[in-house]
Design a protein around this motif. Structure first.
Motif, PDB file in Angstrom:
ATOM      1  N   TYR A 109      11.029  -0.424  -3.820  1.00 47.93           N
ATOM      2  CA  TYR A 109      11.803   0.821  -3.767  1.00 47.93           C
ATOM      3  C   TYR A 109      11.664   1.591  -5.073  1.00 47.93           C
ATOM      4  O   TYR A 109      11.414   2.800  -5.079  1.00 47.93           O
ATOM      5  CB  TYR A 109      13.269   0.509  -3.474  1.00 47.93           C
ATOM      6  CG  TYR A 109      14.119   1.736  -3.296  1.00 47.93           C
ATOM      7  CD1 TYR A 109      14.213   2.361  -2.061  1.00 47.93           C
ATOM      8  CD2 TYR A 109      14.827   2.285  -4.363  1.00 47.93           C
ATOM      9  CE1 TYR A 109      14.986   3.489  -1.882  1.00 47.93           C
ATOM     10  CE2 TYR A 109      15.595   3.417  -4.209  1.00 47.93           C
ATOM     11  CZ  TYR A 109      15.674   4.018  -2.972  1.00 47.93           C
ATOM     12  OH  TYR A 109      16.436   5.148  -2.808  1.00 47.93           O
ATOM     13  N   GLN A 110      11.818   0.889  -6.190  1.00 47.88           N
ATOM     14  CA  GLN A 110      11.729   1.541  -7.500  1.00 47.88           C
ATOM     15  C   GLN A 110      10.329   2.070  -7.774  1.00 47.88           C
ATOM     16  O   GLN A 110      10.167   3.046  -8.496  1.00 47.88           O
ATOM     17  CB  GLN A 110      12.159   0.571  -8.605  1.00 47.88           C
ATOM     18  CG  GLN A 110      13.644   0.291  -8.572  1.00 47.88           C
ATOM     19  CD  GLN A 110      14.074  -0.787  -9.549  1.00 47.88           C
ATOM     20  OE1 GLN A 110      13.271  -1.607 -10.002  1.00 47.88           O
ATOM     21  NE2 GLN A 110      15.360  -0.806  -9.872  1.00 47.88           N
ATOM     22  N   ALA A 111       9.315   1.434  -7.171  1.00 51.72           N
ATOM     23  CA  ALA A 111       7.934   1.891  -7.336  1.00 51.72           C
ATOM     24  C   ALA A 111       7.588   3.014  -6.350  1.00 51.72           C
ATOM     25  O   ALA A 111       6.462   3.506  -6.343  1.00 51.72           O
ATOM     26  CB  ALA A 111       6.974   0.721  -7.153  1.00 51.72           C
ATOM     27  N   GLY A 112       8.548   3.386  -5.512  1.00 54.23           N
ATOM     28  CA  GLY A 112       8.310   4.450  -4.547  1.00 54.23           C
ATOM     29  C   GLY A 112       7.583   3.990  -3.292  1.00 54.23           C
ATOM     30  O   GLY A 112       7.158   4.815  -2.486  1.00 54.23           O
ATOM     31  N   GLU A 113       7.446   2.696  -3.121  1.00 52.57           N
ATOM     32  CA  GLU A 113       6.783   2.138  -1.938  1.00 52.57           C
ATOM     33  C   GLU A 113       7.851   1.831  -0.890  1.00 52.57           C
ATOM     34  O   GLU A 113       8.208   0.687  -0.637  1.00 52.57           O
ATOM     35  CB  GLU A 113       6.013   0.879  -2.340  1.00 52.57           C
ATOM     36  CG  GLU A 113       4.930   1.159  -3.363  1.00 52.57           C
ATOM     37  CD  GLU A 113       4.399  -0.090  -4.037  1.00 52.57           C
ATOM     38  OE1 GLU A 113       4.907  -1.199  -3.767  1.00 52.57           O
ATOM     39  OE2 GLU A 113       3.484   0.058  -4.855  1.00 52.57           O
TER      40      GLU A 113
END
Length: 149
Positions: A109-113
């Motif tokens: 989530y934090q990596a935008g995935e």
């Protein structure tokens, strides 16, 4: 048990996993071992290793491997007494499996995935179906990616 201990130190080869899967599945149906906490604890570990394998293994998908691992650890919990060593270990494995999946979801989530995040959060429900944390996070990540299904 030797293969499980080996797998804790180094990744198991396809041959090792094939052997371990075959042996443990036989042990779950063998009269003398099918009701032992140790059998189900070891089965949980074998499927945990299958989940951690780089690719799908022997026709077992990642979600199936997680489910079989969690179900096996939980069966060990159901069969044993609180003081049984394998019950204590199985409980730790359930908690660790759940938290690792949740953390993987947070990292994705934090990596935008967001698609991967949803997947990992949904996997937590395979380990602890009654826990709503994974469901809530999966819904949030899905909404952020406009995946309303």
């Amino acid at each position: 048990e030797a293969l499980v201990n080996k797998g804790k130190e180094t990744p198991l080869s396809v041959e090792d996993l094939t052997t371990a899967q075959s042996i443990i599945e036989e042990a779950t149906t063998y009269e003398k071992t099918m009701e032992k906490t140790r059998t189900w604890y070891l089965r949980g570990y074998v499927y945990k290793f299958i989940y951690e394998a780089e690719t799908e293994f022997n026709g077992v998908s990642k979600p199936d491997a997680i489910k079989k691992s969690a179900d096996s650890f939980n069966k060990a919990l159901d069969l044993g007494k609180e003081t049984d060593t394998y019950v204590l270990f199985a409980n730790q494995e359930v908690e660790q499996l759940w938290s690792n999946l949740l953390n993987s979801g947070v990292e994705a989530y934090q990596a935008g995935e967001l698609g991967d995040a949803v997947k990992f959060f949904e996997y937590t429900s395979l380990v602890k179906p009654a826990d709503t944390t994974g469901y809530l996070y999966a819904a949030s990540a899905a909404a952020d990616s406009e995946n309303y299904e």
